[in-house]
Design a protein around this motif. Structure first.
Motif, short mmCIF file in Angstrom:
data_model
loop_
_atom_site.label_atom_id
_atom_site.label_comp_id
_atom_site.label_asym_id
_atom_site.label_seq_id
_atom_site.Cartn_x
_atom_site.Cartn_y
_atom_site.Cartn_z
N ARG A 189 125.13 4.69 22.57
CA ARG A 189 124.25 5.56 22.01
C ARG A 189 124.74 7.04 22.58
NH1 ARG A 189 118.02 4.42 20.66
NH2 ARG A 189 118.28 2.62 19.22
N GLY A 228 124.12 10.77 23.14
CA GLY A 228 123.17 11.81 22.83
C GLY A 228 123.48 12.99 22.57
N TRP A 242 121.58 11.72 17.46
CA TRP A 242 122.20 10.64 18.50
C TRP A 242 123.19 10.09 17.39
CZ3 TRP A 242 121.64 5.50 17.23
CH2 TRP A 242 120.39 4.99 16.49
N SER A 265 115.03 10.29 18.56
CA SER A 265 116.35 10.26 18.71
C SER A 265 117.19 11.24 19.49
CB SER A 265 117.17 10.16 17.23
OG SER A 265 116.70 11.32 16.67
N GLU A 295 118.77 12.94 22.03
CA GLU A 295 120.00 12.72 23.16
C GLU A 295 120.04 11.29 23.37
OE1 GLU A 295 118.95 14.59 26.66
OE2 GLU A 295 119.43 16.69 25.97
N GLY A 296 120.09 10.47 22.32
CA GLY A 296 120.41 9.02 22.31
C GLY A 296 119.04 8.33 22.23
#
Length: 635
Positions: free
Chosen positions: A49, A51, A122, A346, A348-349
């Protein structure tokens, strides 16, 4: 370092040579109790992920935005933002989305493998270890926890092309090392799920059970704190009138739960109008008020919080109980924040699988939903839980701290207990020079989220033995010590510079920079305090004496809720983020200064409570009449 990578994967990195590589993040050590075992299997799949960096979320910008609506000298004081304005202002740019997705595709990943979240926070990519190592120029290893046997996958550092760095805040999984352990370890302060017994830096302490006979007299407040004692200590004599427009939220993490009979037992003794009264339950991620596991470890926190919060705001003001996490996997602070702000799910990841509980919960009987933007935040939210700052990566802590700033922009007052171990952290553990926590460490171990500059951290005081309720309190010196000190992650906010500067100049602590962050440039905590000793609490059909910043925090929350009531009754806004105001000259004298006591830990006596601000009790304890007067003067 990548000589063993197959040629078909090595070919993926050629596009990166168009932009020089830059080390994006590095971990200098892994936590105590963990050992590196082996390289991770190259064909194992990692749920990457990315971010994306959001505009306006650096600490300085957030502080400027908050000061605009929270500083008493600002012409925009109290003009809080709508949730829609907050979401729009902090949304990642199209440029960031395009740059990151293009870079990934240029490195050989098919477009259908790259997914962008609805809120653009993200980018998700499932990639093998070999692919990830080539993309990030790193190596992944498997670590094992010595006492639990749990394994964790991480790298020690990773790299990005220079043109991508401005667009990526963090990548998971990479360096963060915050696995939730299935059982507590004496050798490490790595956290476990918040609601589990013994989790976090803050948990109430019980010393003795008591007979169920009390009076409304305040003559015995040095031995037993009751609601009458607290009203006398802080002048909280107020009947709310704007309750329909007001709200006060208490956060609990499953399996912590109150027992209905205990609420009634407490009400019969101290507030008969509250008999049969219950908080309004808001279940988040399957949160339930479980009644199967009953003991002080499971009932103490919630009973303490609710019995005093409900009594102090009276039966006229409803209390919202945010019960977070199902019985199977529990929850973290981020799971609660997800429910308050859908964009945070969501941001920053999104949630970190090593750090937060991931919903839907696939375990048998687990919660099958994911509460994202489903809950309206109360005007004041009190949380009697906390972690060690050192247990979290700076990026993770900053991400969460930014969310508290966003909620402050919307007019929410967030209160956190400062910790019960003085200058030490969870279980009294301190830090080694390399930043790792251990029982015999000598470096002060700050608490988080208390060190976030966008929340209000609450410490603990006591009525000294033999003293009257009208006598000055001291820092808590019984059973617990008020958590306080200086952050190792967050810079000092503008609102604190004068108070902290005066403290360091007038009464410099007798420690060098190897013991605590003595630069004078870091966030100090707590901000304020309230009594945290000898609370009479009904728990499991009996009364007990309870201690902790777990007690002081909901009391402060009740006081601020009544101030909101008075402002709302006059057509004014809620007070929102209070720190810029309480440190301002107009609020000087609105707190009872605490000038005695310390908060020991780490083989030291800690800091000392002195005249003015100190990192033991902050600005002091609240004087409701003076605070009410000061806030009613503001528009």
């Amino acid at each position: 370092m990548l000589a063993l990578i197959p040629l078909t994967v090595a070919g993926l990195v050629t596009a990166q040579t168009l932009s020089p590589l830059v080390q994006h993040s590095k971990r200098h050590q892994h936590p105590g109790g963990w050992s590196r075992m082996r390289r991770h299997a190259p064909d194992a799949v990692l749920p990457l992920r990315f971010g994306l960096s959001q505009p306006n979320v650096d600490m300085n910008t957030l502080e400027e935005l908050l000061n605009d609506v929270s500083h008493p000298e600002s012409p925009n004081y109290g003009m809080h933002w709508s949730p829609a304005r907050v979401a729009e202002h902090f949304a990642p740019s199209d440029e960031a989305v395009h740059a990151v997705t293009s870079w990934i595709r240029e490195n050989g990943f098919a477009a259908e493998r790259v997914h962008v979240s609805r809120t653009k926070g993200w980018v998700k990519l499932n990639a093998s270890v070999a692919e990830t190592e080539a993309l990030l120029r790193t190596e992944y290893h498997v670590y094992m926890h010595e006492s639990s046997g749990q394994e964790h996958v991480a790298c020690e550092a990773y790299n990005l092309p220079a043109h991508i760095v401005p667009h990526v805040e963090l990548i998971q999984p990479t360096i963060d090392f915050d696995s939730i352990l299935p059982k507590r370890s004496a050798s490490t302060s790595t956290k476990i799920a918040l609601g589990q017994p013994g989790a976090g830096t803050v948990s109430p302490k019980m010393t003795t059970t008591m007979p169920a006979i009390f009076s409304d007299s305040v003559a015995n407040c040095d031995n037993e704190i009751t609601p009458a004692c607290l009203r006398a200590l802080y002048g909280l004599y107020y009947l709310p009138v704007a309750t329909a427009d007001n709200s006060y939220g208490i956060v609990e993490y499953t399996p912590q739960a109150y027992v209905p009979a205990d609420l009634d037992m407490f009400a019969k003794a101290f507030g008969p109008s509250l008999v049969h009264a219950r908080p309004t339950l808001v279940s988040i991620d399957g949160g339930v008020v479980q009644q199967t596991m009953k003991s002080f470890d499971y009932d103490g926190e919630s009973s303490l919080d609710l019995e005093y919060a409900m009594n102090l705001v009276t039966a006229s003001q409803n209390i919202t109980l945010y019960q977070v996490g199902d019985l199977q996997i529990g929850a973290s602070f981020n799971n609660f924040l997800d429910a308050l702000d859908g964009a945070f799910c969501s941001f920053e990841g999104g949630d970190d699988p090593d750090n937060d509980s991931i919903y839907p919960d696939t375990a048998p009987g687990g919660y099958q939903g994911w509460d994202c933007g489903t809950t309206k935040p109360a005007n004041v939210i009190s949380t009697s839980y906390g972690y060690n700052e050192a247990d979290l990566s700076p990026a993770y802590a900053a991400r969460q701290c930014a969310e508290y700033a966003k909620l402050g922009l919307m007019g929410v007052t967030f209160l956190f207990s400062s910790g019960d171990n003085g200058v030490a952290g969870n279980s009294g553990q301190c830090l080694y020079a390399d930043g790792s926590p251990y029982t015999y460490g000598t470096i002060f171990n700050p608490s988080f989220p208390s060190t976030c500059p966008f929340v209000t951290a609450v410490g603990a005081t006591q009525v000294n033995y033999g003293a009257k309720v009208t006598d000055p309190e001291s820092a808590c010196q019984q059973v617990i010590y008020s958590g306080g000190g200086f952050s190792n992650y967050f810079a000092i906010p503008d609102y604190q510079k004068g108070a902290v500067g005066n403290y360091l100049a007038a009464t410099p602590p007798p420690y060098d920079g190897e013991v605590y962050n003595k630069t004078g440039m870091s966030r100090a905590y707590p901000d304020i305090s309230a009594n945290g000793a000898n609370y009479v609490v009904a728990i499991d059909d009996q009364f007990a004496l309870v201690f902790g910043t777990s007690a002081s925090t909901p009391v402060v929350g009740a006081i601020l809720t009544m101030i909101n009531d008075a402002r709302l009754a006059k057509g004014k806004s809620t007070i929102g983020f209070i720190n810029p105001a309480i440190y301002a000259p107009g609020f000087r004298g609105a707190f009872n200064d605490i000038v005695s006591g310390t908060n020991p830990g780490c083989g030291t006596s800690g800091f000392t409570a002195v005249k003015g601000f100190d990192p033991v009790t902050g600005l002091g304890t609240p004087s409701f009449p003076k605070l009410l007067e000061a806030w009613l003067k503001l528009e």
